[in-house]
Design an enzyme around this catalytic site. Structure first.
Site, PDB file in Angstrom:
ATOM      1  N   HIS A   1       0.753  -1.196  -0.013  1.00 60.69           N
ATOM      2  CA  HIS A   1       0.022   0.043   0.111  1.00 60.69           C
ATOM      3  C   HIS A   1       0.843   1.247   0.077  1.00 60.69           C
ATOM      4  O   HIS A   1       2.019   1.230   0.232  1.00 60.69           O
ATOM      5  CB  HIS A   1      -1.027  -0.056   0.956  1.00 60.69           C
ATOM      6  CG  HIS A   1      -0.375   0.018   2.655  1.00 60.69           C
ATOM      7  ND1 HIS A   1       0.531  -0.832   3.233  1.00 60.69           N
ATOM      8  CD2 HIS A   1      -0.465   1.176   3.326  1.00 60.69           C
ATOM      9  CE1 HIS A   1       0.845  -0.207   4.208  1.00 60.69           C
ATOM     10  NE2 HIS A   1       0.289   0.702   4.531  1.00 60.69           N
TER      11      HIS A   1
ATOM     12  N   HIS B   1       1.373   3.962   1.938  1.00 61.62           N
ATOM     13  CA  HIS B   1       2.056   4.649   2.820  1.00 61.62           C
ATOM     14  C   HIS B   1       3.513   5.043   2.910  1.00 61.62           C
ATOM     15  O   HIS B   1       4.184   4.224   2.360  1.00 61.62           O
ATOM     16  CB  HIS B   1       1.641   4.205   4.217  1.00 61.62           C
ATOM     17  CG  HIS B   1      -0.052   4.496   4.737  1.00 61.62           C
ATOM     18  ND1 HIS B   1      -0.641   3.685   5.671  1.00 61.62           N
ATOM     19  CD2 HIS B   1      -0.618   5.216   4.085  1.00 61.62           C
ATOM     20  CE1 HIS B   1      -1.900   4.181   5.434  1.00 61.62           C
ATOM     21  NE2 HIS B   1      -1.886   5.250   4.649  1.00 61.62           N
TER      22      HIS B   1
ATOM     23  N   ASP C   1       5.915   4.955   4.854  1.00 61.15           N
ATOM     24  CA  ASP C   1       7.076   4.187   5.600  1.00 61.15           C
ATOM     25  C   ASP C   1       6.922   2.754   4.897  1.00 61.15           C
ATOM     26  O   ASP C   1       7.419   1.818   5.371  1.00 61.15           O
ATOM     27  CB  ASP C   1       6.686   3.804   6.974  1.00 61.15           C
ATOM     28  CG  ASP C   1       5.149   3.245   7.026  1.00 61.15           C
ATOM     29  OD1 ASP C   1       4.261   3.767   6.642  1.00 61.15           O
ATOM     30  OD2 ASP C   1       4.985   2.555   8.238  1.00 61.15           O
ATOM     31  N   HIS C   2       6.133   2.588   3.863  1.00 62.49           N
ATOM     32  CA  HIS C   2       6.323   1.297   2.800  1.00 62.49           C
ATOM     33  C   HIS C   2       6.898   1.562   1.701  1.00 62.49           C
ATOM     34  O   HIS C   2       7.174   0.421   0.938  1.00 62.49           O
ATOM     35  CB  HIS C   2       4.798   0.580   2.894  1.00 62.49           C
ATOM     36  CG  HIS C   2       4.394   0.324   4.101  1.00 62.49           C
ATOM     37  ND1 HIS C   2       4.161  -1.065   4.407  1.00 62.49           N
ATOM     38  CD2 HIS C   2       3.870   1.012   5.320  1.00 62.49           C
ATOM     39  CE1 HIS C   2       3.572  -1.124   5.872  1.00 62.49           C
ATOM     40  NE2 HIS C   2       3.385   0.365   6.344  1.00 62.49           N
TER      41      HIS C   2
ATOM     42  N   HIS D   1      -7.295  -0.689   5.619  1.00 62.11           N
ATOM     43  CA  HIS D   1      -6.191   0.186   5.990  1.00 62.11           C
ATOM     44  C   HIS D   1      -6.084   1.173   5.118  1.00 62.11           C
ATOM     45  O   HIS D   1      -6.226   2.707   5.390  1.00 62.11           O
ATOM     46  CB  HIS D   1      -5.026  -0.597   6.250  1.00 62.11           C
ATOM     47  CG  HIS D   1      -3.797   0.292   6.748  1.00 62.11           C
ATOM     48  ND1 HIS D   1      -3.761   0.670   7.903  1.00 62.11           N
ATOM     49  CD2 HIS D   1      -2.722   0.595   6.088  1.00 62.11           C
ATOM     50  CE1 HIS D   1      -2.649   1.314   8.271  1.00 62.11           C
ATOM     51  NE2 HIS D   1      -1.967   1.628   6.722  1.00 62.11           N
TER      52      HIS D   1
ATOM     53  N   ASP E   1       0.140  -3.888   6.325  1.00 65.06           N
ATOM     54  CA  ASP E   1      -0.736  -3.219   7.625  1.00 65.06           C
ATOM     55  C   ASP E   1      -2.105  -3.584   7.753  1.00 65.06           C
ATOM     56  O   ASP E   1      -2.807  -2.904   8.006  1.00 65.06           O
ATOM     57  CB  ASP E   1      -0.669  -1.736   7.310  1.00 65.06           C
ATOM     58  CG  ASP E   1       0.783  -1.246   7.740  1.00 65.06           C
ATOM     59  OD1 ASP E   1       1.612  -2.003   8.043  1.00 65.06           O
ATOM     60  OD2 ASP E   1       0.849  -0.035   7.672  1.00 65.06           O
TER      61      ASP E   1
ATOM     62  N   HIS F   1       4.628  -4.443  10.873  1.00 63.23           N
ATOM     63  CA  HIS F   1       5.041  -3.860  11.973  1.00 63.23           C
ATOM     64  C   HIS F   1       5.185  -4.703  13.165  1.00 63.23           C
ATOM     65  O   HIS F   1       4.633  -5.903  13.158  1.00 63.23           O
ATOM     66  CB  HIS F   1       4.497  -2.746  12.552  1.00 63.23           C
ATOM     67  CG  HIS F   1       4.000  -1.463  11.532  1.00 63.23           C
ATOM     68  ND1 HIS F   1       4.993  -0.324  11.770  1.00 63.23           N
ATOM     69  CD2 HIS F   1       3.383  -1.259  10.258  1.00 63.23           C
ATOM     70  CE1 HIS F   1       4.354   0.338  10.769  1.00 63.23           C
ATOM     71  NE2 HIS F   1       3.672  -0.115  10.019  1.00 63.23           N
TER      72      HIS F   1
HETATM   73 ZN    ZN Z   1       0.261   1.776   6.441  1.00 65.33          ZN
END
Ligand code: ZN
Length: 250
Positions: free
Chosen positions: A53, A55, A57-58, A111, A128, A166
């Protein structure tokens, strides 16, 4: 023979590296530096990047990794990405030639709306969506959408290894014990997780059997959870909605 290596990133992310001794695929590289270090350490060539996805941090490390290694990048068709990529959609099977690994794409919106998971060879990379004993926050989707996505994951074979993005398991276990205090499997998992974490090891991968036995978000029909929420007659989506709202404040 595939080996899966966790690359810790930021505060609590894992960038999962799948390798066969020569070639490597990474999932959700939010940061390039630790990936490059791991590739060097193990003497691997990066051939593929899988994105679950959008985001930051990905995906934050994708541009730098593309500049250095020119890997093929797979990312969900329903989301927008600035980097060159191969869009993937629900039920599609992708083949990573260098690893001789076929993965099925599963639409697991909730998410984010376009979130996908990758499943194959008894491995699940779920970003996530599912966490150890928990699930992702609903940033874009509805509770019903996330509930349905989690049901798809719950239906996978019980011995599927679950690679979440995570390290949230300990905190999730505290919440799970609050809402289902008499679940014996939860007590066992808490001990096991504490032992792993206190020796500096990831609590992951998990597996589907363990999640079915302990994860409250997959246990929306548990009489104990329903009683705790004071929703003894509610349907599972209502139970899920209440659980997710409560977890947001926990
Ligand atoms: Zn995320």
């Amino acid at each position: 023979m595939l080996n899966i290596i966790p690359i810790p990133a930021f505060q609590d992310n894992y960038i999962w590296l799948i390798e066969n001794g020569t070639h490597a695929t990474v999932v959700d590289p939010g940061d390039a530096a630790p990936v490059i270090a791991a590739l060097k350490q193990h003497g691997l060539k990066l051939s593929t990047i899988l994105i679950t996805h959008h985001h930051a941090d990905h995906i934050g490390g994708v541009d730098a990794l593309m500049a250095e290694f020119s890997p093929q990048v797979f990312a969900p068709q329903k989301e927008q990405y600035a980097f060159k990529h191969t869009p993937v959609h629900d039920n599609q099977t992708i083949h990573i030639q260098d690893l001789d690994l076929s993965l099925k794409v599963i639409d697991v919106g909730g998410h984010t709306l376009g979130h996908v998971a990758y499943y194959g060879a008894n491995l699940l990379f779920c970003g996530d969506t599912l966490f150890g004993c928990g699930c992702g926050r609903l940033f874009e989707g509805t509770p019903a959408q996330m509930f349905n996505s989690l049901q798809k994951i719950a239906a996978l074979p019980e011995n599927t290894a679950v690679y979440c993005a995570h390290e949230y398991t300990e905190h999730n276990l505290q919440f799970a014990q609050l809402v289902e205090a008499n679940n014996a499997a939860l007590k066992d998992r808490t001990q096991m997780t504490k032992a792993l974490r206190s020796s500096g090891q990831p609590s992951l991968p998990s597996n589907i059997a363990l999640e079915l036995a302990t994860n409250p978000f997959l246990r929306c029909r548990s009489p104990e959870i329903m009683a705790y929420l004071n929703l003894p007659q509610a349907d599972p989506i209502a139970v899920f909605t209440a659980l997710r709202a409560m977890r947001n404040q926990f």
